[in-house]
Motif scaffolding. Structure first.
Motif, short mmCIF file in Angstrom:
data_model
loop_
_atom_site.label_atom_id
_atom_site.label_comp_id
_atom_site.label_asym_id
_atom_site.label_seq_id
_atom_site.Cartn_x
_atom_site.Cartn_y
_atom_site.Cartn_z
N ALA A 213 0.36 -4.27 -5.44
CA ALA A 213 -0.11 -4.38 -4.05
C ALA A 213 -0.17 -2.99 -3.41
N LEU A 214 -1.11 -2.83 -2.49
CA LEU A 214 -1.25 -1.56 -1.79
C LEU A 214 -0.15 -1.42 -0.73
N THR A 215 0.45 -0.27 -0.65
CA THR A 215 1.44 0.02 0.40
C THR A 215 1.08 1.33 1.08
N LEU A 216 1.47 1.45 2.33
CA LEU A 216 1.33 2.72 3.03
C LEU A 216 2.52 2.90 3.96
N VAL A 217 2.76 4.13 4.34
CA VAL A 217 3.90 4.47 5.20
C VAL A 217 3.40 5.16 6.46
N VAL A 218 3.87 4.70 7.61
CA VAL A 218 3.57 5.35 8.88
C VAL A 218 4.78 6.18 9.29
N LYS A 219 4.54 7.45 9.60
CA LYS A 219 5.61 8.36 9.99
C LYS A 219 5.33 8.95 11.37
N GLY A 220 6.33 9.55 11.95
CA GLY A 220 6.18 10.20 13.24
C GLY A 220 7.33 11.14 13.51
N ASP A 221 7.09 12.15 14.34
CA ASP A 221 8.12 13.15 14.62
C ASP A 221 8.65 13.09 16.05
N THR A 222 7.97 12.32 16.90
CA THR A 222 8.41 12.20 18.29
C THR A 222 8.63 10.74 18.65
N PRO A 223 9.57 10.45 19.56
CA PRO A 223 9.85 9.06 19.95
C PRO A 223 8.62 8.40 20.59
N ARG A 242 4.56 -7.64 4.38
CA ARG A 242 5.86 -7.14 4.82
C ARG A 242 5.69 -5.83 5.56
N ILE A 243 6.46 -5.67 6.64
CA ILE A 243 6.54 -4.41 7.37
C ILE A 243 8.03 -4.16 7.61
N LYS A 244 8.51 -3.00 7.21
CA LYS A 244 9.93 -2.71 7.42
C LYS A 244 10.17 -1.21 7.47
N GLY A 245 11.22 -0.83 8.17
CA GLY A 245 11.54 0.58 8.25
C GLY A 245 12.33 0.90 9.50
N SER A 275 9.83 6.00 9.88
CA SER A 275 9.23 5.75 8.57
C SER A 275 9.14 4.24 8.40
N ILE A 276 7.92 3.72 8.46
CA ILE A 276 7.69 2.27 8.41
C ILE A 276 6.76 1.95 7.25
N VAL A 277 7.21 1.09 6.35
CA VAL A 277 6.44 0.72 5.17
C VAL A 277 5.65 -0.56 5.44
N PHE A 278 4.38 -0.54 5.08
CA PHE A 278 3.49 -1.70 5.21
C PHE A 278 3.05 -2.12 3.80
N VAL A 279 3.25 -3.40 3.45
CA VAL A 279 2.78 -3.93 2.17
C VAL A 279 1.58 -4.83 2.47
N SER A 280 0.43 -4.45 1.95
CA SER A 280 -0.82 -5.10 2.34
C SER A 280 -1.00 -6.48 1.71
#
Length: 305
Positions: A213-223, A242-245, A275-280
């Motif tokens: 399955a395809l996964t991607l991660v969303v990241k960020g440096d500021t609140p 699934r979305i978790k992080g 850091s939030i993981v998304f499983v497509s």
């Protein structure tokens, strides 16, 4: 050393069960945990952080697939040489554990036969099971090779749904005990530590590099503002298994845990980078959905990492 494997689809409650076990018995037993997360970021390992527990993290694929099976084998061998009573294996939600017996047999010389399979616990999500059972071969294999099955979140559905779930389970596995519960609350001593291994015949796993399955991660440096983050998550939830992080928000660090039908965002005890993981559930279309939202909300500073 007794092995207890925990399987179940994404978001069914595997980490919750492991947390329950470690909370109740973590201080009184010598235990090791191998945590397998399908995404590049091993979020579950952070959620299971427990002092005194030997922890091995395996990310970016199923431990039963050729993509990281060699790392799983190395972890099993390394754990077998430790002074442990139990080794818990929390498999990825997309894992097909059919070849576990083959793997253990293949490393007998390296482990000295110290690893003994106590049994496998499979957790099903009562809210989503009927929708995903026929879509993913791994879910069927998890049921088939289980020695005990937990129907979690059972109070969230009606008696008719529970009955149908039991029917499907019994069609594939007549030997496993079935427990209906919420938050994976079961009699640990009876259900977990007194498991009966029914010794199902091992077979080749359906996990392969070609069907990952395809996964991607969303990241960020500021609140980010919690309500803005919630908008992202809710807009993508129907397209993600699934979305978790973790996320840094203007109200502190939050843990994120979502399935197609459930949204959870709660304060987290420690500061973690976003850091939030998304499983497509929709293949590469997920990239377009997330990218489109990020493009419209550039002010958040969130990005695909």
């Amino acid at each position: 050393m007794k092995i207890i494997m925990i399987t179940g689809f994404l978001g069914s409650g595997k980490t919750t069960l492991m947390q329950n076990i470690l909370c109740e018995y973590g201080k009184s037993m010598k235990a090791g945990v191998i945590v397998n997360d399908f995404g590049k970021e091993n979020i579950d390992a952070k959620l299971l952080g427990e002092e005194g527990i030997a922890l091995s993290e395996l990310s970016n694929g199923s431990i039963f697939c050729a993509c990281i099976k060699d790392k799983f084998v190395d972890s099993l061998i390394e754990m077998s040489h430790r002074d442990l009573e139990y080794l818990f294996i929390e498999a990825s939600g997309l894992a097909d554990p059919s070849n576990m017996g083959i793997i253990l047999e293949g490393i007998k010389n390296e482990t000295g036969g110290r690893l003994q399979m106590q049994g496998s616990v499979c957790i099903t999500d009562a809210q989503t099971f009927l929708n995903i059972y026929n879509l993913l071969p791994a879910v069927e294999r998890q049921i088939t090779h289980a020695d005990m099955i937990i129907v979690n979140k059972s109070s969230m559905v009606g008696a008719e749904t529970i009955e149908k779930i039991h029917e499907i389970i019994k069609e594939k596995n007549t030997e496993a005990a079935i427990y209906d519960t919420d938050f994976c609350k079961v009699d640990m001593q009876h259900a977990i530590f007194e498991l009966t291994n029914h010794k199902k015949e091992a077979e080749e796993t359906t996990n392969a590099v070609s069907n990952r399955a395809l996964t991607l991660v969303v990241k960020g440096d500021t609140p980010v503002q919690p309500e803005v983050l919630e908008d992202l998550l809710r807009s993508v939830m129907p397209s993600a298994y699934r979305i978790k992080g973790f996320a840094q928000t203007t109200e502190g660090c939050m843990s994120v845990s979502c399935t197609m039908k459930n949204f959870n965002m709660n304060p987290w005890k420690e500061a973690e980078p976003t850091s939030i993981v998304f499983v497509s559930a929709v293949g590469i279309q997920l990239i377009s959905l997330v990218s489109g939202w990020l493009q419209e909300h550039k002010e958040t500073g969130l990005r695909i990492g």
